[in-house]
Design a protein around this motif. Structure first.
Motif, PDB file in Angstrom:
ATOM      1  N   VAL A 169       0.611  -0.995  -0.112  1.00 29.35           N
ATOM      2  CA  VAL A 169      -0.026   0.003  -0.137  1.00 29.35           C
ATOM      3  C   VAL A 169       0.979   1.316   0.109  1.00 29.35           C
ATOM      4  O   VAL A 169       0.715   2.193  -0.615  1.00 29.35           O
ATOM      5  N   HIS A 170       1.914   1.283   0.870  1.00 30.08           N
ATOM      6  CA  HIS A 170       2.860   2.323   0.842  1.00 30.08           C
ATOM      7  C   HIS A 170       3.181   2.686  -0.541  1.00 30.08           C
ATOM      8  O   HIS A 170       3.432   3.757  -0.976  1.00 30.08           O
ATOM      9  N   ARG A 171       3.899   1.613  -1.393  1.00 32.34           N
ATOM     10  CA  ARG A 171       4.519   1.842  -2.825  1.00 32.34           C
ATOM     11  C   ARG A 171       3.443   2.343  -3.762  1.00 32.34           C
ATOM     12  O   ARG A 171       3.749   3.254  -4.461  1.00 32.34           O
ATOM     13  N   ALA A 172       2.404   1.715  -3.534  1.00 32.67           N
ATOM     14  CA  ALA A 172       0.835   2.329  -4.322  1.00 32.67           C
ATOM     15  C   ALA A 172       0.699   3.777  -4.364  1.00 32.67           C
ATOM     16  O   ALA A 172       0.509   4.513  -5.034  1.00 32.67           O
ATOM     17  N   LYS A 173       0.701   3.998  -2.941  1.00 30.70           N
ATOM     18  CA  LYS A 173       0.624   5.593  -2.709  1.00 30.70           C
ATOM     19  C   LYS A 173       1.651   6.320  -3.155  1.00 30.70           C
ATOM     20  O   LYS A 173       1.309   7.700  -3.287  1.00 30.70           O
ATOM     21  N   TYR A 174       2.808   5.952  -2.669  1.00 31.77           N
ATOM     22  CA  TYR A 174       3.889   6.714  -3.235  1.00 31.77           C
ATOM     23  C   TYR A 174       3.962   6.869  -4.810  1.00 31.77           C
ATOM     24  O   TYR A 174       4.155   7.901  -5.305  1.00 31.77           O
TER      25      TYR A 174
END
Length: 172
Positions: A131-136
């Motif tokens: 989720v962190h990668r996708a939001k980044y």
């Protein structure tokens, strides 16, 4: 999920799931990362991808069941409907059926799957990292869209395992 289908219901979704929906009579699938609260981050290029409201869609969609061909207005304006975008789950599915891409499958299951692009032997990173990668990438972008070399499936696999295929001689 079973041997022949990765179909799931919305109630079994978890943050960080790599989801997809088949478009145009199982010719093409659109992939994204479910981030919770009925939201999906996905990668698209308006005008180049089946399932993203193009003239080609009108032709191909006429061959299958009717689906709405309008971009999600809940999270993005029509000008922002390309690149890495945030959509509601219903707009992402565009009337299609929800499927979950499987990670860490056995070699036997990987070989037995009747259709490619539904599972991998690779191990997924933890869901909070995904989720962190996708939001980044939602904030910073994900290179230029290319239907063969940098597409929605490449985006979601990168979010899940942190690896990119950079060899320009390969497809998908």
């Amino acid at each position: 999920m079973g041997l022949l289908s990765n179909r799931i219901d919305k109630g079994s979704l978890k943050q960080g799931d790599h989801i997809y929906s088949w478009r145009t009579a199982y010719i093409d699938a659109h992939h994204g990362i479910y981030i919770g609260d009925e939201k999906v981050i996905h990668f698209t290029r308006l005008g180049q991808e089946v399932g993203t409201w193009t003239v080609l869609d009108l032709l191909l969609e006429s061959l299958g069941p009717a689906r709405p061909l309008t971009p999600c207005t809940n999270y993005a304006s029509s000008e922002e409907c390309q690149g890495v975008i945030l959509s509601c789950l219903n707009c992402f599915l565009a009337g299609g059926i929800l499927y979950r891409f499987e990670y860490s499958v056995s070699l036997a299951l990987f070989i037995a799957k009747a259709r490619g692009g539904t599972c991998t032997l690779a191990v997924s990173d933890p869901n909070d990292v995904v989720v962190h990668r996708a939001k980044y990438l939602l904030e910073n972008g994900f290179r230029c869209y290319n239907v063969f070399k940098n597409n929605c499936e490449d985006f979601t696999i990168y979010c899940k395992i942190g690896l990119l295929v950079l060899d320009q001689g390969t497809m998908g």
